[in-house]
Design a protein around this motif. Sequence first.
Motif, PDB file in Angstrom:
ATOM      1  N   VAL A 123       0.861  -1.185   0.000  1.00  0.00           N
ATOM      2  CA  VAL A 123       0.000   0.000   0.000  1.00  0.00           C
ATOM      3  C   VAL A 123       0.894   1.231   0.000  1.00  0.00           C
ATOM      4  CG1 VAL A 123      -1.762   1.304   1.250  1.00  0.00           C
ATOM      5  CG2 VAL A 123      -1.866  -1.203   1.189  1.00  0.00           C
ATOM      6  N   TRP A 124       0.794   2.036  -1.066  1.00  0.00           N
ATOM      7  CA  TRP A 124       1.673   3.185  -1.263  1.00  0.00           C
ATOM      8  C   TRP A 124       0.960   4.481  -0.902  1.00  0.00           C
ATOM      9  CZ3 TRP A 124       6.637   4.160  -1.867  1.00  0.00           C
ATOM     10  CH2 TRP A 124       7.038   5.401  -2.361  1.00  0.00           C
ATOM     11  N   VAL A 125       1.619   5.267  -0.018  1.00  0.00           N
ATOM     12  CA  VAL A 125       1.131   6.584   0.380  1.00  0.00           C
ATOM     13  C   VAL A 125       2.021   7.626  -0.282  1.00  0.00           C
ATOM     14  CG1 VAL A 125       0.584   8.105   2.317  1.00  0.00           C
ATOM     15  CG2 VAL A 125       0.380   5.616   2.591  1.00  0.00           C
ATOM     16  N   HIS A 126       1.453   8.442  -1.154  1.00  0.00           N
ATOM     17  CA  HIS A 126       2.267   9.385  -1.927  1.00  0.00           C
ATOM     18  C   HIS A 126       2.811  10.517  -1.062  1.00  0.00           C
ATOM     19  CE1 HIS A 126      -0.601  12.774  -2.036  1.00  0.00           C
ATOM     20  NE2 HIS A 126      -1.569  11.891  -2.204  1.00  0.00           N
ATOM     21  N   GLY A 127       3.887  11.119  -1.551  1.00  0.00           N
ATOM     22  CA  GLY A 127       4.462  12.279  -0.892  1.00  0.00           C
ATOM     23  C   GLY A 127       3.885  13.568  -1.443  1.00  0.00           C
ATOM     24  N   GLY A 128       4.512  14.686  -1.041  1.00  0.00           N
ATOM     25  CA  GLY A 128       4.047  16.000  -1.475  1.00  0.00           C
ATOM     26  C   GLY A 128       3.820  16.961  -0.336  1.00  0.00           C
ATOM     27  N   SER A 129       4.577  16.823   0.762  1.00  0.00           N
ATOM     28  CA  SER A 129       4.505  17.736   1.910  1.00  0.00           C
ATOM     29  C   SER A 129       3.130  17.784   2.554  1.00  0.00           C
ATOM     30  CB  SER A 129       4.934  19.158   1.502  1.00  0.00           C
ATOM     31  OG  SER A 129       6.250  19.154   0.996  1.00  0.00           O
ATOM     32  N   LEU A 130       2.324  16.729   2.392  1.00  0.00           N
ATOM     33  CA  LEU A 130       0.933  16.699   2.862  1.00  0.00           C
ATOM     34  C   LEU A 130       0.118  17.826   2.242  1.00  0.00           C
ATOM     35  CD1 LEU A 130       1.374  15.922   6.689  1.00  0.00           C
ATOM     36  CD2 LEU A 130       1.134  14.308   4.785  1.00  0.00           C
ATOM     37  N   THR A 131       0.635  18.369   1.137  1.00  0.00           N
ATOM     38  CA  THR A 131      -0.004  19.498   0.465  1.00  0.00           C
ATOM     39  C   THR A 131      -0.436  19.148  -0.951  1.00  0.00           C
ATOM     40  OG1 THR A 131       1.298  21.089   1.744  1.00  0.00           O
ATOM     41  CG2 THR A 131       0.380  21.880  -0.318  1.00  0.00           C
ATOM     42  N   GLY A 132       0.333  18.316  -1.631  1.00  0.00           N
ATOM     43  CA  GLY A 132       0.042  17.979  -3.020  1.00  0.00           C
ATOM     44  C   GLY A 132       0.276  16.510  -3.292  1.00  0.00           C
ATOM     45  N   GLY A 133       0.086  16.147  -4.548  1.00  0.00           N
ATOM     46  CA  GLY A 133       0.295  14.779  -4.984  1.00  0.00           C
ATOM     47  C   GLY A 133      -1.001  13.991  -5.076  1.00  0.00           C
ATOM     48  N   TYR A 134      -0.891  12.788  -5.643  1.00  0.00           N
ATOM     49  CA  TYR A 134      -2.056  11.914  -5.804  1.00  0.00           C
ATOM     50  C   TYR A 134      -1.566  10.511  -6.120  1.00  0.00           C
ATOM     51  CZ  TYR A 134      -1.093  13.712 -10.543  1.00  0.00           C
ATOM     52  OH  TYR A 134      -0.482  14.112 -11.696  1.00  0.00           O
ATOM     53  N   GLY A 135      -2.406   9.542  -5.845  1.00  0.00           N
ATOM     54  CA  GLY A 135      -1.998   8.153  -5.920  1.00  0.00           C
ATOM     55  C   GLY A 135      -1.786   7.627  -7.316  1.00  0.00           C
ATOM     56  N   HIS A 136      -2.369   8.279  -8.334  1.00  0.00           N
ATOM     57  CA  HIS A 136      -2.222   7.761  -9.696  1.00  0.00           C
ATOM     58  C   HIS A 136      -1.184   8.520 -10.513  1.00  0.00           C
ATOM     59  CE1 HIS A 136      -5.495  10.765  -9.798  1.00  0.00           C
ATOM     60  NE2 HIS A 136      -5.083  11.049 -11.016  1.00  0.00           N
ATOM     61  N   GLU A 137      -0.247   9.210  -9.854  1.00  0.00           N
ATOM     62  CA  GLU A 137       0.864   9.793 -10.613  1.00  0.00           C
ATOM     63  C   GLU A 137       1.599   8.686 -11.364  1.00  0.00           C
ATOM     64  OE1 GLU A 137       3.318  12.987  -9.196  1.00  0.00           O
ATOM     65  OE2 GLU A 137       2.187  13.042  -7.303  1.00  0.00           O
ATOM     66  N   GLN A 138       2.096   9.009 -12.542  1.00  0.00           N
ATOM     67  CA  GLN A 138       2.632   7.966 -13.417  1.00  0.00           C
ATOM     68  C   GLN A 138       3.833   7.241 -12.816  1.00  0.00           C
ATOM     69  OE1 GLN A 138       2.351  11.278 -14.123  1.00  0.00           O
ATOM     70  NE2 GLN A 138       3.861  11.942 -15.657  1.00  0.00           N
ATOM     71  N   ALA A 139       4.612   7.925 -11.986  1.00  0.00           N
ATOM     72  CA  ALA A 139       5.772   7.261 -11.391  1.00  0.00           C
ATOM     73  C   ALA A 139       5.369   6.196 -10.381  1.00  0.00           C
ATOM     74  CB  ALA A 139       6.684   8.285 -10.721  1.00  0.00           C
ATOM     75  N   TYR A 140       4.112   6.232  -9.896  1.00  0.00           N
ATOM     76  CA  TYR A 140       3.628   5.243  -8.935  1.00  0.00           C
ATOM     77  C   TYR A 140       2.851   4.115  -9.605  1.00  0.00           C
ATOM     78  CZ  TYR A 140       4.179   9.438  -5.945  1.00  0.00           C
ATOM     79  OH  TYR A 140       4.645  10.564  -5.324  1.00  0.00           O
ATOM     80  N   ASP A 141       2.899   4.041 -10.912  1.00  0.00           N
ATOM     81  CA  ASP A 141       2.179   2.974 -11.605  1.00  0.00           C
ATOM     82  C   ASP A 141       2.692   1.623 -11.116  1.00  0.00           C
ATOM     83  OD1 ASP A 141       1.574   0.971 -13.691  1.00  0.00           O
ATOM     84  OD2 ASP A 141       0.808   2.674 -14.814  1.00  0.00           O
ATOM     85  N   GLY A 142       1.786   0.799 -10.618  1.00  0.00           N
ATOM     86  CA  GLY A 142       2.191  -0.464 -10.015  1.00  0.00           C
ATOM     87  C   GLY A 142       2.236  -1.648 -10.948  1.00  0.00           C
ATOM     88  N   ALA A 143       2.063  -1.415 -12.268  1.00  0.00           N
ATOM     89  CA  ALA A 143       1.929  -2.538 -13.197  1.00  0.00           C
ATOM     90  C   ALA A 143       3.185  -3.405 -13.237  1.00  0.00           C
ATOM     91  CB  ALA A 143       1.594  -2.019 -14.600  1.00  0.00           C
ATOM     92  N   ARG A 144       4.357  -2.798 -13.263  1.00  0.00           N
ATOM     93  CA  ARG A 144       5.576  -3.608 -13.368  1.00  0.00           C
ATOM     94  C   ARG A 144       5.869  -4.358 -12.064  1.00  0.00           C
ATOM     95  NH1 ARG A 144       9.087  -3.075 -17.704  1.00  0.00           N
ATOM     96  NH2 ARG A 144       8.418  -1.568 -19.272  1.00  0.00           N
ATOM     97  N   LEU A 145       5.618  -3.717 -10.916  1.00  0.00           N
ATOM     98  CA  LEU A 145       5.792  -4.446  -9.656  1.00  0.00           C
ATOM     99  C   LEU A 145       4.856  -5.642  -9.601  1.00  0.00           C
ATOM    100  CD1 LEU A 145       6.191  -1.700  -6.895  1.00  0.00           C
ATOM    101  CD2 LEU A 145       7.858  -3.429  -7.557  1.00  0.00           C
TER     102      LEU A 145
END
Length: 545
Positions: A123-145
């Motif tokens: 379960v991945w919790v994105h960063g962003g200073s608790l101000t920005g970001g979102y779970g579907h950013e392309q760098a967090y794509d879980g397909a290869r894992l």
Amino acid sequence: MRFLPRLAACAAAAFLTGGALAAEAPTVQAPAGTLEGRAAGAVDVFMGIPYARPPVGLLRWKPPADLPAWAGVRSAVEPGAACMQPRPRQASIYANPPARMDEDCLFLNIWAPRGAKDAPVLVWVHGGSLTGGYGHEQAYDGARLAAEQGLIVVSVNYRLGVLGYLAHPALSAESPDKVSGNYGLLDQIAALRWVRRNIGAFGGDAGNVTLAGESAGALSVMYLMAAPDARGLFAKAIAQSAYMISTPELKDERFGTPSAEMIGTYVAGTLGAPTPAALRNMDAEKLVEGAAKAGYFPLGTVDGKVLPRQPVDSFDRGEQAPVPLLAGFNSGEIRSLRFLAPPVPASPAAYEAEIRNRYGDLAEAFLRLYPSGDLEESILAAPRDALYGWTAERLARAQTAQGQPAYLYYFDHGYPEADAKGLHAFHAAEIPYVFRTTDRTPPYWPRVPDTPAEQRLSAAMSGYWASFAATGRPAAAGEPAWAPFGAEGAYMAFRGTPQPGTDLMPGMFALHEETVCRRRLTGTMPWHWNTGVASPVLPAGGTGC
């Protein structure tokens, strides 16, 4: 991939060759309701799954509530809206604004190997200073894992900024527990509970969940390790570039920081909306942008319930979740976060004078680690270590003291475009290597070259992380053994290749531990990036913490 089931190897082959084991859209009947996703090679992808009732409008600053199971089949092929956040105002390497934002944003995304059974879950919790970001950013794509490592990957949205972390006396008064703040943290706990109830329908093992995050996501992991309400919802933890800084307390001004309720009262007054009713009637975008302009910096709140005490105290007392841990930091953290570094003094002599004035009997130890001979590097290294290096080692020490295996890493890898921009091993640079998304980074990110060496490093890191999530022990085929931190202070350095070592940065942890100890004893000094020439004058040594 020796620890992986045969299914994962088959799924990886199909994914990497663009093949597919089945063309039809995958459908899952979960306790939450029936979902139809999309096939990506041998991986089933389900996007935009709601995990809690959206706390919008008049429900702002309420804990997340369970959603009733939906009727019929819900489409899960597109991500949900990102949580409300200020729009980036400059071309930062991290600038990656979402296509859509909304208060209705409590969604999660799942990547699962087709046919998975009792698969480990990340379960991945994105960063962003608790101000920005979102779970579907392309760098967090879980397909290869999912395809290569046999993991089920879940990424989560949670309320951000003023909507996620505002504390206020009137909000505390209307709460049954008489607390406020921590709404984003409560969202993360709700997401973990949803995973516990539902992940089995996707082929996941609800008893083998690893909670992972980077930066503010790693801060969240640390908070959740200390949160009683999150106990038992995850079996392992990964904290990438966490920072165990002093945290506002709900009603008390401590460590040089106003209480969380005082901060909230100031923000509400600045916005011209001093009551919860007025705040709830504000346009969400104006509220978020206005709070950011007012200087609101979201953090968790020590409220005695969600966060019982300062995180540093929870870990000192051994109250944190007793789980295996993987934690570390990057050599160039501050190279991309220059606002955390103080100005470079005019001369080496001026630098040394400031350090001696501020650090007293600790000055010589500080100057050995951060000498005046290279001011630019020392100015960057001191806050890196005070924030991220000290925290990573402290977490490893705390879990080791609990009798849990802990694994420490140091990411010191550069590549041509990053190094040319002075961004060697910058903050978050390790994420695409772990997720195998070096070709899917944000628009202004220094481009990672597609070379065998880069792909080998990425495969190694992905393997270590996935093995830890599966078994609690990081291992990668054909790569060095990674020993637990233990009594020898073992760690793994990621440079061009994985390189094991012991006793990372001798003297670093001891210096910053003593510095924080003295600040804690005063009760009036915060600890965060105010280090080196930006440090308050420290008291002389005493009884210690």
